[in-house]
Design an enzyme around this catalytic site. Structure first.
Site, PDB file in Angstrom:
ATOM      1  N   GLN A 169     112.719  49.354   1.463  1.00 14.96           N
ATOM      2  CA  GLN A 169     111.666  50.367   1.284  1.00 14.96           C
ATOM      3  C   GLN A 169     110.734  50.031   0.127  1.00 14.96           C
ATOM      4  OE1 GLN A 169     114.622  53.673   0.565  1.00 14.96           O
ATOM      5  NE2 GLN A 169     113.116  54.370  -0.917  1.00 14.96           N
ATOM      6  N   HIS A 199     118.697  65.045  -8.974  1.00 14.71           N
ATOM      7  CA  HIS A 199     119.794  64.661  -8.073  1.00 14.71           C
ATOM      8  C   HIS A 199     120.954  65.660  -8.195  1.00 14.71           C
ATOM      9  CE1 HIS A 199     117.939  60.608  -9.073  1.00 14.71           C
ATOM     10  NE2 HIS A 199     117.840  60.646  -7.763  1.00 14.71           N
ATOM     11  N   VAL A 213     112.772  69.632  -9.518  1.00 12.73           N
ATOM     12  CA  VAL A 213     113.257  70.009 -10.855  1.00 12.73           C
ATOM     13  C   VAL A 213     112.325  69.375 -11.879  1.00 12.73           C
ATOM     14  CG1 VAL A 213     115.204  69.950 -12.463  1.00 12.73           C
ATOM     15  CG2 VAL A 213     115.625  70.144 -10.004  1.00 12.73           C
ATOM     16  N   LYS A 220     110.413  66.816  -4.252  1.00 16.26           N
ATOM     17  CA  LYS A 220     109.516  65.929  -5.022  1.00 16.26           C
ATOM     18  C   LYS A 220     108.912  64.902  -4.066  1.00 16.26           C
ATOM     19  CE  LYS A 220     108.470  63.134  -8.611  1.00 16.26           C
ATOM     20  NZ  LYS A 220     109.108  61.908  -8.211  1.00 16.26           N
ATOM     21  N   ARG A 242     111.775  57.018 -12.255  1.00 16.82           N
ATOM     22  CA  ARG A 242     110.721  56.115 -12.752  1.00 16.82           C
ATOM     23  C   ARG A 242     110.081  56.614 -14.044  1.00 16.82           C
ATOM     24  NH1 ARG A 242     109.814  55.133  -6.872  1.00 16.82           N
ATOM     25  NH2 ARG A 242     110.084  52.894  -6.539  1.00 16.82           N
TER      26      ARG A 242
HETATM   27  O1  PAF Z   1     114.553  59.459  -2.113  1.00 21.78           O
HETATM   28  C1  PAF Z   1     115.249  58.439  -2.310  1.00 21.78           C
HETATM   29  O2  PAF Z   1     115.875  58.273  -3.360  1.00 21.78           O
HETATM   30  C2  PAF Z   1     115.305  57.368  -1.228  1.00 21.78           C
HETATM   31  O3  PAF Z   1     114.083  57.232  -0.568  1.00 21.78           O
HETATM   32  C3  PAF Z   1     116.459  57.579  -0.230  1.00 21.78           C
HETATM   33  C4  PAF Z   1     116.260  58.862   0.566  1.00 21.78           C
HETATM   34  C5  PAF Z   1     117.779  57.633  -0.964  1.00 21.78           C
HETATM   35  C6  PAF Z   1     116.493  56.411   0.768  1.00 21.78           C
HETATM   36  O4  PAF Z   1     116.694  55.200   0.126  1.00 21.78           O
END
Ligand code: PAF
Length: 292
Positions: A61, A37, A176, A149, A187
């Protein structure tokens, strides 16, 4: 760094920035931040005047049997990391802020969502496309930064932005990895010591496939067989899929002859499903990127 939970407040603040002609970049995340990130933030800071990071564990999701409840969260730590790295606005809406009523609108991207992770996680990419559309509408960024990724996610978002004429440039950023090759993922904390050790088979299998390709193997089937045989040496690894597809169309690739292709894997270790990939490109080799 300004922390904002409300959509209205974020919009007002960013309107002020836009009035000052500032270029706004968005780094969408689900938190539990790691160097992957942070590399997106670094890239955003090179391109934009103002960097907005969102942290939102998007319930729509996750499938009914997935890890929504246990998904790792640590907002205090994330806040410190984001602030130290130079994020300007940290947007951390609640579920009721993002979904005050049951959504009657869902964004569905066809075709590119149907293979790979889309086949194993029905509905997952509808949830991703919907929340990313909402975040784009809230933040109205000129640029948005996504890690490779999730190469399929990047392909889907690029398709969606193209199809719906969304005024945002998608910037894919390299994976990365830990020094030993494991791709960073929130995870990874689920893995026990032995699973973590055996999970190195993912990057090892990808590297062996890359070497075989560089040595002249152009058959996708042969490369897949090689990957499966490398992974099968790890008794804890349970393969979900090994796929080789044209990128970013994600159509099937039988022979690799100069086109850009994605080698993608998903493998379970106990209840933890890990993904990894590489893009074989005739022109540009993916730059190796390792956590500090
Ligand atoms: O890749 C992620 O962390 C998620 O799928 C995202 C793009 C933040 C959407 O919730």
């Amino acid at each position: 760094m300004r922390m904002i939970k409300s959509i209205k407040e974020l919009r007002e603040a960013l309107c002020g920035e836009r009035n000052k002609n500032k270029t706004i970049g968005l780094v969408p995340t689900m938190g539990f931040l790691h160097e992957g990130h942070m590399s997106l933030v670094d890239r955003a800071k090179q391109t934009c005047d103002i960097v907005v990071m969102s942290i939102f564990v998007n319930p729509i999701q996750f499938g009914p049997n997935e890890d929504l409840a246990s998904y790792p969260r640590d907002l205090e730590r994330d806040t410190a990391l984001a602030s130290a790295r130079g994020v300007d606005y940290l947007f951390t809406p609640s579920v009721s802020e993002m979904y005050p009523t049951v959504n009657k609108t869902t964004v569905t991207v066809s075709d590119v969502t149907e293979s790979l992770c889309g086949a194993s996680r029905p509905g997952h990419f509808d949830g991703v496309a919907t929340v990313v559309t909402k975040l784009f509408n809230i933040v109205q960024p000129a640029y948005a930064f996504f890690g490779m990724k999730d190469a399929q996610q990047v392909a889907i978002i690029m398709q969606m932005v193209d199809d719906l004429n969304m005024p945002v440039t998608i910037v894919p950023c390299p994976i990365v990895r830990e020094k030993d090759g494991l791709a960073l993922s929130s995870r990874n904390v689920y893995l026990n010591e032995e699973q973590r050790r055996q999970a190195l088979v993912l990057s090892r299998a990808i590297n062996e496939a890359k070497d075989a390709y560089a040595g002249g193997e152009k058959s996708a089937e042969a490369l897949k067989e090689l990957i499966v045989s490398v992974i099968s040496h790890s008794p804890l690894a349970d393969i979900d899929y090994v796929e080789i597809r044209n990128y970013p169309s994600l159509t099937e690739a039988a022979i690799i002859s100069g086109q850009e292709v994605l080698i993608a894997l998903a493998v379970r270790f106990g209840n933890t499903r890990l993904i990894d990939n590489t893009v074989l490109s005739p022109v540009k080799e993916e730059a190796a990127c390792f956590a500090q």
